[in-house]
Design an enzyme around this catalytic site. Sequence first.
Site, PDB file in Angstrom:
ATOM      1  N   CYS A  80      41.399 -22.402  53.484  1.00 20.44           N
ATOM      2  CA  CYS A  80      40.252 -22.953  54.221  1.00 20.44           C
ATOM      3  C   CYS A  80      40.687 -23.763  55.443  1.00 20.44           C
ATOM      4  O   CYS A  80      39.869 -24.018  56.327  1.00 20.44           O
ATOM      5  CB  CYS A  80      39.411 -23.833  53.310  1.00 20.44           C
ATOM      6  SG  CYS A  80      39.067 -23.122  51.703  1.00 20.44           S
ATOM      7  N   CYS A 199      26.985 -25.894  45.822  1.00 22.42           N
ATOM      8  CA  CYS A 199      28.074 -24.998  46.216  1.00 22.42           C
ATOM      9  C   CYS A 199      27.768 -24.408  47.591  1.00 22.42           C
ATOM     10  O   CYS A 199      26.622 -24.072  47.893  1.00 22.42           O
ATOM     11  CB  CYS A 199      28.215 -23.858  45.214  1.00 22.42           C
ATOM     12  SG  CYS A 199      28.395 -24.393  43.495  1.00 22.42           S
ATOM     13  N   HIS A 321      30.585 -21.352  55.062  1.00 27.37           N
ATOM     14  CA  HIS A 321      32.033 -21.541  54.919  1.00 27.37           C
ATOM     15  C   HIS A 321      32.787 -20.221  55.105  1.00 27.37           C
ATOM     16  O   HIS A 321      33.304 -19.653  54.149  1.00 27.37           O
ATOM     17  CB  HIS A 321      32.313 -22.142  53.538  1.00 27.37           C
ATOM     18  CG  HIS A 321      33.740 -22.510  53.311  1.00 27.37           C
ATOM     19  ND1 HIS A 321      34.629 -22.782  54.330  1.00 27.37           N
ATOM     20  CD2 HIS A 321      34.439 -22.663  52.145  1.00 27.37           C
ATOM     21  CE1 HIS A 321      35.808 -23.080  53.816  1.00 27.37           C
ATOM     22  NE2 HIS A 321      35.729 -23.007  52.500  1.00 27.37           N
TER      23      HIS A 321
END
Length: 379
Positions: A80, A199, A321
């Site tokens: 990430c 989430c 994301h």
Amino acid sequence: MEQAMLWGVGTSAYGRFPDQRVESLAWTAVAEAVRDADIRPDAIDAIIVGSVFGPPGVATRIQRGLGISSVPMWTIENACASGTSAYHEAVEAVRLGRFKCVLVLGVDQMSTLFSGAIVPEATDPEGASSLPLPGLYALQAQRYVSEFGVTPEQLAAIAVKNKSNGMDNPRAQLRDTVPTIQEVLDSRMIADPLTFLQCCPTSDGAGAAIVGGDRGNPDDLRIEASAMVSGALWDQRSEDVWGFASVARAAQKAYAQAGRSPQEIDVLEVHDAFTIGEILTLEALGIAPRGKGAELAPSGHTTRDGVQPVNPSGGLLSRGHPLGATGMAQLAEIAWQLRGQAGARQVDRHRVGLVETMGGGAAGMDGNACVVTILSAQA
């Protein structure tokens, strides 16, 4: 050493775009960053790309479309933190005088690869234990709740805050409604105690930045610090929950470079892939004492009109994301905030900003990498 500056930023929209080419997402972000930096593309003398799941040769195909040839170009994969790892290398290269103008790009298209959680490598301890990232963060949360007595409502308050911020971000993936704390808690369980609305979504997107030296432009942002660390071996015997030590080490380095304390930071973008992530990161960054991070959102300290707003963009929980692009999206948001260009989500105090990106969990390590950067406006 040269003073590294952030000349320009740009991003694509964030969402699920399975019908788009990954190059298209990248070109959108790069074109905006080049315009923002007010440079000609031929001023770029190096390209660094951060991507986790990009197809082979993704950097080269993006380069071809930009018409920038014969310059050094390479790709970095750090989970990430891939985008901000690429940014960190650009900052170091400019500081050392290796390049004068570096294009940094973060890009990933997740929607064509995953319908749910990313599956860990079967040969890693996480894979052998059937621990995709939601499970790993859930264990982190369970231990934290046990040690400090954090309530489900305090966890859910992170999701409510960031999803509220995301409503004013036209590039965010999730902008339908702002849930209540009870609705967050009542959403389906993913990995106890993390419910669905705690989430981040699976996303596609790209972010870009132009990093160069001090050219005397008052709109450029001063890069006061850029620190990157890798993880260390970790298991349940550690005094810290998984991921904490990596963020703390990177933060200490960044504060030392900038000569600043955590209390001097006006606005932050941090890695909130799951609600517990924001709480622990703010403690590791020194914004709150250990065991007190969960009090920040309910108290208003980290809301957009609070003392130290956190994730005014909506964070990963709302913006989305796309792994390689996430750090660059965070960097773009802080740039817009420091320049006073964030529109409806603009925070009041915006002279010093911090970006933190934490990369993954694999091979029994305390994260793959963590990057913390501190920037300031010149005016």
